[in-house]
Scaffold this motif. Structure first.
Motif, PDB file in Angstrom:
ATOM      1  N   PHE A  53       0.860  -1.195   0.000  1.00 33.19           N
ATOM      2  CA  PHE A  53       0.000   0.000   0.000  1.00 33.19           C
ATOM      3  C   PHE A  53       0.889   1.235   0.000  1.00 33.19           C
ATOM      4  CE2 PHE A  53      -2.711   3.330   1.536  1.00 33.19           C
ATOM      5  CZ  PHE A  53      -4.004   2.974   1.198  1.00 33.19           C
ATOM      6  N   LYS A  54       0.621   2.130  -0.950  1.00 28.27           N
ATOM      7  CA  LYS A  54       1.366   3.384  -0.992  1.00 28.27           C
ATOM      8  C   LYS A  54       0.448   4.507  -1.422  1.00 28.27           C
ATOM      9  CE  LYS A  54       3.195   2.389  -5.623  1.00 28.27           C
ATOM     10  NZ  LYS A  54       4.441   2.189  -6.404  1.00 28.27           N
ATOM     11  N   SER A  55       0.797   5.729  -1.010  1.00 29.77           N
ATOM     12  CA  SER A  55      -0.025   6.900  -1.342  1.00 29.77           C
ATOM     13  C   SER A  55       0.820   8.151  -1.187  1.00 29.77           C
ATOM     14  CB  SER A  55      -1.240   6.960  -0.397  1.00 29.77           C
ATOM     15  OG  SER A  55      -1.975   8.160  -0.610  1.00 29.77           O
ATOM     16  N   ASP A  56       0.367   9.226  -1.873  1.00 32.04           N
ATOM     17  CA  ASP A  56       1.016  10.526  -1.688  1.00 32.04           C
ATOM     18  C   ASP A  56       0.308  11.338  -0.610  1.00 32.04           C
ATOM     19  OD1 ASP A  56      -1.342  11.160  -2.954  1.00 32.04           O
ATOM     20  OD2 ASP A  56      -0.421  12.293  -4.597  1.00 32.04           O
ATOM     21  N   SER A  57      -0.615  10.708   0.115  1.00 31.47           N
ATOM     22  CA  SER A  57      -1.373  11.386   1.172  1.00 31.47           C
ATOM     23  C   SER A  57      -1.088  10.745   2.522  1.00 31.47           C
ATOM     24  CB  SER A  57      -2.874  11.330   0.880  1.00 31.47           C
ATOM     25  OG  SER A  57      -3.626  11.693   2.025  1.00 31.47           O
ATOM     26  N   GLY A  58      -0.573  11.532   3.463  1.00 32.87           N
ATOM     27  CA  GLY A  58      -0.359  11.032   4.803  1.00 32.87           C
ATOM     28  C   GLY A  58      -1.661  10.672   5.491  1.00 32.87           C
ATOM     29  N   ASP A  59      -2.732  11.404   5.187  1.00 30.77           N
ATOM     30  CA  ASP A  59      -4.033  11.107   5.787  1.00 30.77           C
ATOM     31  C   ASP A  59      -4.537   9.728   5.363  1.00 30.77           C
ATOM     32  OD1 ASP A  59      -4.783  13.486   7.343  1.00 30.77           O
ATOM     33  OD2 ASP A  59      -4.675  14.520   5.424  1.00 30.77           O
ATOM     34  N   ILE A  60      -4.347   9.380   4.103  1.00 31.86           N
ATOM     35  CA  ILE A  60      -4.770   8.072   3.621  1.00 31.86           C
ATOM     36  C   ILE A  60      -3.931   6.969   4.264  1.00 31.86           C
ATOM     37  CG2 ILE A  60      -4.843   6.562   1.587  1.00 31.86           C
ATOM     38  CD1 ILE A  60      -7.120   8.565   1.712  1.00 31.86           C
ATOM     39  N   LEU A  61      -2.641   7.186   4.407  1.00 32.89           N
ATOM     40  CA  LEU A  61      -1.777   6.195   5.045  1.00 32.89           C
ATOM     41  C   LEU A  61      -2.171   5.997   6.507  1.00 32.89           C
ATOM     42  CD1 LEU A  61       1.695   7.215   3.567  1.00 32.89           C
ATOM     43  CD2 LEU A  61       0.246   5.317   2.879  1.00 32.89           C
ATOM     44  N   CYS A  62      -2.514   7.091   7.173  1.00 27.71           N
ATOM     45  CA  CYS A  62      -2.958   7.002   8.560  1.00 27.71           C
ATOM     46  C   CYS A  62      -4.246   6.190   8.651  1.00 27.71           C
ATOM     47  CB  CYS A  62      -3.155   8.405   9.138  1.00 27.71           C
ATOM     48  SG  CYS A  62      -3.695   8.420  10.857  1.00 27.71           S
TER      49      CYS A  62
END
Length: 301
Positions: free
Chosen positions: A219-228
């Protein structure tokens, strides 16, 4: 139109790279812009711009003149602002940039209270995760997170911003709790694609020893909120700036692991702005207001 005003029109054309763009900026017609640039060229007895049907570019002489003239006009504007602010309350435009989540979670109230206290300051607040170009995008200052590097900008440290390794209780129960950094190689580590070190974690232990471990995950994303959010759902282990996860750790929704190791290099929160420029009263007051706010951050107290 006097000579100084014509200089301002010429600068607008260079910035907009077109007569039409300069006209929109200045609120006059394209023909008026073209006429004033022609008059300036006649005054100076030199060609400042190359004109084609598609674009406008500066000549060699025009580039030299633009650099000096733009600086001179900025100095005049700053002198005017400084004199005015000696006589009255702070006023005028202030364009600032914040990382989106940090700005919303921890600076929203501070920004609003500053606007209420200084109603004549025209705040333009941008909330964006991207790395803005302060100079070319016309920002007065930007709040940034990172390690302090050599830069042409001035930076004022406001607070620490440690990174936290954390996961949900459900994930740790199912997959085990890492006891040492190398254990992360066997876990699903959520990846932030905005980080150049996407597949590794650099750290320092309590003895001051440095190390790094290779990471992998699904899982990867450019959004810290999504990772959280993914960490809260038990998808994997997150390595995130503390402002994303502080409340979740406090509420026991996430558990910090490997707390005796810190991400290297150290990250802090900075206010950055252009050097060698008059710092307006409104800008100084705003930065002071942010510094005061940072003293109340939950991980600083």
């Amino acid at each position: 139109m006097d000579h100084v005003s014509r200089v301002g029109v010429f600068i607008a054309v260079v910035k907009a790279q077109s007569f039409a763009g300069a006209a929109r900026m200045l609120g006059i017609t394209s023909s008026a812009v073209s006429k004033q640039v022609q008059n300036l060229e006649q005054d100076l007895q030199v060609k400042l711009l190359n004109r084609t049907t598609r674009n406008v570019s500066v000549t060699e002489e025009g580039a030299v003149y633009y650099e000096r003239a733009a600086r001179a006009l900025e100095d005049l504007q700053e002198a005017r602002e400084q004199i005015y602010e000696l006589k009255s309350r702070p006023r005028g435009p202030l364009k600032v940039s914040f990382p989106q989540s940090l700005g919303i979670k921890y600076f929203g109230q501070a920004i609003a209270s500053f606007a209420a206290e200084y109603p004549e300051v025209e705040l333009d607040v941008s909330l964006d995760e991207r790395f803005v170009d302060i100079v070319n995008e016309g920002f007065n200052l930007a709040v940034r997170i990172g390690s302090l590097k050599d830069t042409s900008l001035i930076a004022r440290r406001m607070a620490s911003c440690p990174f936290v390794i954390c996961a949900s209780a459900g994930y740790l129960e199912a997959h085990g709790t890492p006891q040492k950094p190398d254990d992360l190689a066997h876990h699903n580590v959520l990846a932030f694609t905005g980080n150049s070190g996407l597949h590794e974690w650099r750290y320092q232990d309590t003895a001051g020893q440095h190390g790094q471990v290779s990471l992998s995950g699904t899982f990867k994303s450019d959004s810290g909120d999504i990772l959280c959010r993914a960490a809260l759902e038990g998808v994997g282990i997150a390595i995130l700036p503390i402002f994303y996860v502080a409340e979740h750790i406090k509420n026991h929704e996430l558990q910090a692991v490997l707390s005796d190791h810190v991400t290297s290099p150290k990250r802090d929160i900075y206010a950055v702005f252009q050097p060698n420029r008059f710092q307006s009263t409104r800008q100084r007051l705003f930065v002071d207001h942010l510094v005061s706010t940072c003293k109340q951050l939950p991980w600083e107290s």
